[in-house]
Design an enzyme around this catalytic site. Sequence first.
Site, PDB file in Angstrom:
ATOM      1  N   ASP A 106      14.443   1.271  10.882  1.00 52.37           N
ATOM      2  CA  ASP A 106      13.371   0.560  11.569  1.00 52.37           C
ATOM      3  C   ASP A 106      12.591   1.579  12.398  1.00 52.37           C
ATOM      4  O   ASP A 106      13.202   2.382  13.115  1.00 52.37           O
ATOM      5  CB  ASP A 106      14.025  -0.508  12.476  1.00 52.37           C
TER       6      ASP A 106
ATOM      7  N   VAL B 156     -12.066 -22.647  -1.697  1.00 55.51           N
ATOM      8  CA  VAL B 156     -13.071 -21.659  -1.271  1.00 55.51           C
ATOM      9  C   VAL B 156     -13.478 -22.063   0.140  1.00 55.51           C
ATOM     10  O   VAL B 156     -14.040 -23.149   0.350  1.00 55.51           O
ATOM     11  CB  VAL B 156     -14.285 -21.650  -2.227  1.00 55.51           C
TER      12      VAL B 156
ATOM     13  N   TYR C 180      -3.495  -9.822  15.655  1.00 55.65           N
ATOM     14  CA  TYR C 180      -3.292  -8.725  14.701  1.00 55.65           C
ATOM     15  C   TYR C 180      -4.310  -7.610  14.953  1.00 55.65           C
ATOM     16  O   TYR C 180      -3.959  -6.425  15.044  1.00 55.65           O
ATOM     17  CB  TYR C 180      -3.407  -9.263  13.262  1.00 55.65           C
TER      18      TYR C 180
ATOM     19  N   ARG D 167     -12.648 -21.278   7.086  1.00 56.83           N
ATOM     20  CA  ARG D 167     -11.388 -20.948   7.757  1.00 56.83           C
ATOM     21  C   ARG D 167     -11.749 -20.427   9.157  1.00 56.83           C
ATOM     22  O   ARG D 167     -12.607 -19.537   9.272  1.00 56.83           O
ATOM     23  CB  ARG D 167     -10.660 -19.870   6.939  1.00 56.83           C
TER      24      ARG D 167
ATOM     25  N   ILE E 129       0.849  -1.210   0.000  1.00 55.77           N
ATOM     26  CA  ILE E 129       0.000   0.000   0.000  1.00 55.77           C
ATOM     27  C   ILE E 129       0.882   1.257   0.000  1.00 55.77           C
ATOM     28  O   ILE E 129       0.577   2.243  -0.676  1.00 55.77           O
ATOM     29  CB  ILE E 129      -0.964  -0.016   1.205  1.00 55.77           C
TER      30      ILE E 129
ATOM     31  N   LYS F 173      -3.921  -3.504  16.217  1.00 57.43           N
ATOM     32  CA  LYS F 173      -4.478  -2.326  15.528  1.00 57.43           C
ATOM     33  C   LYS F 173      -5.364  -1.543  16.488  1.00 57.43           C
ATOM     34  O   LYS F 173      -5.340  -0.314  16.533  1.00 57.43           O
ATOM     35  CB  LYS F 173      -5.287  -2.754  14.293  1.00 57.43           C
TER      36      LYS F 173
ATOM     37  N   ARG G  19     -16.915  -9.683   1.035  1.00 60.43           N
ATOM     38  CA  ARG G  19     -15.998  -8.648   1.515  1.00 60.43           C
ATOM     39  C   ARG G  19     -16.090  -7.409   0.631  1.00 60.43           C
ATOM     40  O   ARG G  19     -16.548  -7.471  -0.506  1.00 60.43           O
ATOM     41  CB  ARG G  19     -14.538  -9.149   1.458  1.00 60.43           C
TER      42      ARG G  19
ATOM     43  N   SER H 266      -7.476  -0.953  10.162  1.00 66.07           N
ATOM     44  CA  SER H 266      -8.067  -2.030   9.368  1.00 66.07           C
ATOM     45  C   SER H 266      -9.489  -2.291   9.832  1.00 66.07           C
ATOM     46  O   SER H 266      -9.819  -2.090  11.010  1.00 66.07           O
ATOM     47  CB  SER H 266      -7.217  -3.292   9.580  1.00 66.07           C
TER      48      SER H 266
ATOM     49  N   PHE I  58       2.587   3.034   7.700  1.00 67.85           N
ATOM     50  CA  PHE I  58       2.171   1.726   7.170  1.00 67.85           C
ATOM     51  C   PHE I  58       2.936   0.586   7.843  1.00 67.85           C
ATOM     52  O   PHE I  58       2.469  -0.553   7.837  1.00 67.85           O
ATOM     53  CB  PHE I  58       2.499   1.615   5.678  1.00 67.85           C
TER      54      PHE I  58
HETATM   55  P1  NAD Z   1       3.332  -4.678   3.478  1.00 68.33           P
HETATM   56  O1  NAD Z   1       3.862  -5.769   4.332  1.00 68.33           O
HETATM   57  O2  NAD Z   1       3.391  -4.830   2.008  1.00 68.33           O
HETATM   58  O3  NAD Z   1       4.044  -3.296   3.848  1.00 68.33           O
HETATM   59  C1  NAD Z   1       4.550  -3.030   5.135  1.00 68.33           C
HETATM   60  C2  NAD Z   1       5.967  -2.502   4.952  1.00 68.33           C
HETATM   61  O4  NAD Z   1       6.505  -2.173   6.243  1.00 68.33           O
HETATM   62  C3  NAD Z   1       6.918  -3.513   4.328  1.00 68.33           C
HETATM   63  O5  NAD Z   1       7.599  -2.903   3.253  1.00 68.33           O
HETATM   64  C4  NAD Z   1       7.874  -3.876   5.462  1.00 68.33           C
HETATM   65  O6  NAD Z   1       9.161  -4.193   4.990  1.00 68.33           O
HETATM   66  C5  NAD Z   1       7.849  -2.606   6.292  1.00 68.33           C
HETATM   67  N1  NAD Z   1       8.188  -2.782   7.709  1.00 68.33           N
HETATM   68  C6  NAD Z   1       7.748  -3.780   8.530  1.00 68.33           C
HETATM   69  N2  NAD Z   1       8.221  -3.579   9.771  1.00 68.33           N
HETATM   70  C7  NAD Z   1       8.954  -2.440   9.727  1.00 68.33           C
HETATM   71  C8  NAD Z   1       9.677  -1.699  10.702  1.00 68.33           C
HETATM   72  N3  NAD Z   1       9.754  -2.109  11.977  1.00 68.33           N
HETATM   73  N4  NAD Z   1      10.287  -0.541  10.345  1.00 68.33           N
HETATM   74  C9  NAD Z   1      10.216  -0.117   9.047  1.00 68.33           C
HETATM   75  N5  NAD Z   1       9.559  -0.793   8.076  1.00 68.33           N
HETATM   76  C10 NAD Z   1       8.940  -1.929   8.424  1.00 68.33           C
HETATM   77  O7  NAD Z   1       1.841  -4.418   3.977  1.00 68.33           O
HETATM   78  P2  NAD Z   1       0.680  -3.550   3.295  1.00 68.33           P
HETATM   79  O8  NAD Z   1      -0.322  -4.471   2.732  1.00 68.33           O
HETATM   80  O9  NAD Z   1       1.278  -2.496   2.444  1.00 68.33           O
HETATM   81  O10 NAD Z   1       0.036  -2.930   4.603  1.00 68.33           O
HETATM   82  C11 NAD Z   1       0.438  -1.653   5.089  1.00 68.33           C
HETATM   83  C12 NAD Z   1      -0.310  -1.358   6.369  1.00 68.33           C
HETATM   84  O11 NAD Z   1      -1.714  -1.432   6.134  1.00 68.33           O
HETATM   85  C13 NAD Z   1      -0.027  -2.353   7.498  1.00 68.33           C
HETATM   86  O12 NAD Z   1       0.040  -1.624   8.712  1.00 68.33           O
HETATM   87  C14 NAD Z   1      -1.234  -3.259   7.495  1.00 68.33           C
HETATM   88  O13 NAD Z   1      -1.508  -3.786   8.772  1.00 68.33           O
HETATM   89  C15 NAD Z   1      -2.329  -2.291   7.071  1.00 68.33           C
HETATM   90  N6  NAD Z   1      -3.466  -2.968   6.413  1.00 68.33           N
HETATM   91  C16 NAD Z   1      -3.233  -3.781   5.333  1.00 68.33           C
HETATM   92  C17 NAD Z   1      -4.302  -4.445   4.739  1.00 68.33           C
HETATM   93  C18 NAD Z   1      -4.070  -5.377   3.580  1.00 68.33           C
HETATM   94  O14 NAD Z   1      -4.939  -6.227   3.332  1.00 68.33           O
HETATM   95  N7  NAD Z   1      -2.983  -5.273   2.831  1.00 68.33           N
HETATM   96  C19 NAD Z   1      -5.593  -4.249   5.219  1.00 68.33           C
HETATM   97  C20 NAD Z   1      -5.789  -3.408   6.307  1.00 68.33           C
HETATM   98  C21 NAD Z   1      -4.705  -2.768   6.901  1.00 68.33           C
HETATM   99  C1  WQD Z   2     -11.442 -12.887   1.733  1.00 66.50           C
HETATM  100  C2  WQD Z   2     -12.493 -13.955   1.527  1.00 66.50           C
HETATM  101  C3  WQD Z   2     -12.107 -15.941   2.823  1.00 66.50           C
HETATM  102  C4  WQD Z   2      -8.422 -17.140   0.782  1.00 66.50           C
HETATM  103  C5  WQD Z   2      -7.879 -10.338   5.894  1.00 66.50           C
HETATM  104  C6  WQD Z   2      -7.539  -9.902   7.282  1.00 66.50           C
HETATM  105  C7  WQD Z   2      -7.886  -8.461   7.483  1.00 66.50           C
HETATM  106  C8  WQD Z   2      -7.301  -7.573   6.382  1.00 66.50           C
HETATM  107  C9  WQD Z   2      -7.527  -8.119   5.022  1.00 66.50           C
HETATM  108  C10 WQD Z   2      -5.320  -6.524   7.176  1.00 66.50           C
HETATM  109  C11 WQD Z   2     -12.924 -14.648   2.819  1.00 66.50           C
HETATM  110  C12 WQD Z   2     -12.005 -16.242   1.354  1.00 66.50           C
HETATM  111  C13 WQD Z   2      -9.561 -16.465   1.183  1.00 66.50           C
HETATM  112  C14 WQD Z   2      -8.561 -18.401   0.150  1.00 66.50           C
HETATM  113  C15 WQD Z   2     -10.944 -18.210   0.332  1.00 66.50           C
HETATM  114  N1  WQD Z   2      -5.881  -7.415   6.511  1.00 66.50           N
HETATM  115  N2  WQD Z   2     -10.807 -16.997   0.945  1.00 66.50           N
HETATM  116  N3  WQD Z   2      -9.825 -18.889  -0.059  1.00 66.50           N
HETATM  117  O1  WQD Z   2     -10.192 -12.494   5.674  1.00 66.50           O
HETATM  118  O2  WQD Z   2     -11.460 -10.497   4.741  1.00 66.50           O
HETATM  119  O3  WQD Z   2      -9.258 -10.163   5.703  1.00 66.50           O
HETATM  120  O4  WQD Z   2      -7.175  -9.501   4.977  1.00 66.50           O
HETATM  121  O5  WQD Z   2      -5.770  -5.727   7.951  1.00 66.50           O
HETATM  122  O6  WQD Z   2      -7.421  -8.119   8.721  1.00 66.50           O
HETATM  123  O7  WQD Z   2      -8.275 -10.694   8.202  1.00 66.50           O
HETATM  124  O8  WQD Z   2      -9.428 -11.340   3.528  1.00 66.50           O
HETATM  125  O9  WQD Z   2      -8.490 -12.131   1.396  1.00 66.50           O
HETATM  126  O10 WQD Z   2      -8.091 -13.499   3.481  1.00 66.50           O
HETATM  127  O11 WQD Z   2     -10.376 -13.434   2.502  1.00 66.50           O
HETATM  128  O12 WQD Z   2     -12.070 -18.698   0.126  1.00 66.50           O
HETATM  129  O13 WQD Z   2      -7.578 -19.069  -0.198  1.00 66.50           O
HETATM  130  O14 WQD Z   2     -11.928 -14.996   0.715  1.00 66.50           O
HETATM  131  O15 WQD Z   2     -12.731 -16.993   3.510  1.00 66.50           O
HETATM  132  O16 WQD Z   2     -14.292 -14.934   2.698  1.00 66.50           O
HETATM  133  P1  WQD Z   2     -10.163 -11.213   4.968  1.00 66.50           P
HETATM  134  P2  WQD Z   2      -8.985 -12.617   2.704  1.00 66.50           P
END
Ligand code: NAD
Ligand code: WQD
Length: 337
Positions: A58, A216, A148, A290, A12, A152, A230, A124, A80
Amino acid sequence: MNILLTGGAGYIGSHTFLSLIDAGHKPIVVDTFDNSSPQVLDRLHTLTGEKPVFHQADVRDSDRIADILTREKCDAVVHFAGRKAVGEGQSKPLLYFDQNVGGTVQLLHAMNRTGCKKLIFSSSAVVYGNPEYLPIDEEHPLSTCNVYGDTKRTVEDMLRALSASDQEWSVVLLRYFNPVGAHKSGEIGEFPRGIPNNLMPYVTQVAVGQLEKLSVFGNDFDTRDGTGVRDYIHVCDLADGHVSALKLLDEAGCTAMNLGTGKGYSVLDIITTFETVNDVRIPYQITARRPGDVAACYANPSRARSLTGWQAKLGLAEMCRDAWHWQRKNPKGFAET
Ligand code: NAD
Ligand code: WQD
């Protein structure tokens, strides 16, 4: 504005980097590459024509971060950096509390010390737990049921307390729903290490032939077709949401805001749309649920629209198209292309 992006080389963060540049801001990336690759910076260089300003540091190193904030004259931070896998959090709780909560505490010390008190935090939808009603607005009770999510929620609590205690702080909590897709160039995207936990990367790896078939997880939920529903949001829309949220940093306080589309799609919707848009087959089997999965989760995104004017523009077809474009162009991710 000069904006520090912690974890800016991640999925992100790298997309937000591009949105910030487009909007005329100066992003400064801090990352450890714990879960990303230095190649991301080369790709960002290619896309923008400018070498990204980068510090390998870090967030838990408060002195180092304070030094970077001062030297780069940062006006705000988008935080992030952290760990994001629900299953890993259950087996490594100390790592998750250390990185996500401890890392944020150290970052906040650095920000306090240097007087940079404007923060956008990556929260999140996980903080809502099992939804009591849908669509989920920001007033929905917070209730977490995994490590997790606990991290948050703890950081959110901490940021609310901090901004209540000091009127100089301005904080936006962005609660992301399910980010998917990739930049339209196919140069940056999500590349999970090992077997993907999340649906879209699993689907793209099945499509490209790296995984045999998708499981699934359950078709007996109380949803339209029985599979989990979702709120998938294109990562570029999500990235733009951060730019829009910057305007909220002009006022003190702490504001929580959902970033989602407001639309819910089932697992079968994802498979069908992905197959249709990309003309590729996704073999799948129905398996057991799951543990911990909720039936449906989607946002009421109206607060973001009313406070900042932001709303998601891209639909499920674009999400599937861009996820596939990225995967096909980079079948082995950053490492081996
Ligand atoms: P990502 O793992 O791709 O990016 C996180 C980055 O942080 C990585 O590049 C990692 O190397 C870096 N990092 C980790 N620990 C570190 C530290 N101590 N110091 C400096 N850098 C560090 O994850 P993302 O998907 O880009 O997610 C970014 C943020 O958004 C996270 O906080 C995650 O919890 C939150 N988020 C992600 C999702 C998702 O589904 N991707 C959903 C909701 C919230
Ligand atoms: C989506 C749907 C699964 C994989 C997670 C974290 C959440 C957030 C986003 C960071 C669900 C189904 C999945 C597979 C499947 N991350 N599925 N087969 O669970 O909504 O959220 O990621 O903050 O905190 O919990 O996302 O992509 O894992 O699942 O059927 O191999 O797909 O059951 O219905 P989820 P997901």
